[in-house]
Design a protein around this motif. Structure first.
Motif, PDB file in Angstrom:
ATOM      1  N   LYS A  21      29.006  14.517  67.409  1.00 24.89           N
ATOM      2  CA  LYS A  21      30.084  13.901  68.154  1.00 24.89           C
ATOM      3  C   LYS A  21      30.727  12.797  67.212  1.00 24.89           C
ATOM      4  O   LYS A  21      32.048  12.983  67.465  1.00 24.89           O
ATOM      5  N   LYS A  22      30.266  12.203  66.482  1.00 22.99           N
ATOM      6  CA  LYS A  22      31.064  11.249  65.676  1.00 22.99           C
ATOM      7  C   LYS A  22      31.803  12.062  64.547  1.00 22.99           C
ATOM      8  O   LYS A  22      32.501  11.978  64.181  1.00 22.99           O
ATOM      9  N   GLN A  25      34.754  13.279  66.194  1.00 21.42           N
ATOM     10  CA  GLN A  25      35.789  12.261  66.285  1.00 21.42           C
ATOM     11  C   GLN A  25      36.758  11.952  65.000  1.00 21.42           C
ATOM     12  O   GLN A  25      37.764  11.768  64.812  1.00 21.42           O
ATOM     13  N   GLN A  26      35.733  11.851  63.620  1.00 21.57           N
ATOM     14  CA  GLN A  26      36.461  11.605  62.585  1.00 21.57           C
ATOM     15  C   GLN A  26      37.346  12.657  62.203  1.00 21.57           C
ATOM     16  O   GLN A  26      38.478  12.701  61.606  1.00 21.57           O
TER      17      GLN A  26
END
Length: 127
Positions: A21-22, A25-26
């Protein structure tokens, strides 16, 4: 003992989803900065400038060098390259290539015989 095993497996799966998920998002934050004229790097190492973006087909047209265009998938563009400020002045002539460290030009020019002797002596060691 099996409860501990299931708890460890649950924590591992949770951490894996959190990392994905990170990363997503990035990537979304980087892709939101895409615009024509932005310098970018693709996942396979090509550097270029964005010429156009096709949102419907997820394609980006990159100018790799003047007159050379490449069309890549939008997700292949992974990094925005920040321009570096090159503070080294470019001389108008080649005089700086032969100048000494203090900026003065060498006083004697190497003759053709001196150059031949120097090139023949290179690599030879005194024994």
């Amino acid at each position: 003992m099996t409860i501990l095993l299931f708890v460890m497996l649950g924590i591992f799966i949770f951490m894996m989803f959190r990392r994905n998920k990170k990363t997503q998002q990035q990537q979304a934050a980087i892709q939101s900065q895409f615009a024509p004229g932005v310098e970018v790097m693709t996942s396979f190492g090509l550097f270029g400038r964005i010429v156009s973006i096709d949102e419907q087909e997820n394609k980006v047209v990159l100018e790799l060098s003047p007159g050379h265009l490449a069309t890549v998938h939008r997700q292949a563009v992974t990094k925005i390259v920040e321009p570096t400020a090159d503070t080294t002045p470019v001389p108008d002539d080649a005089s700086s290539l032969t100048a000494d460290a203090d900026g003065s030009l060498p006083t004697t020019a190497e003759t053709q015989d001196d150059a031949a002797k120097r090139s023949n002596d290179e690599g030879k060691k005194d024994i």
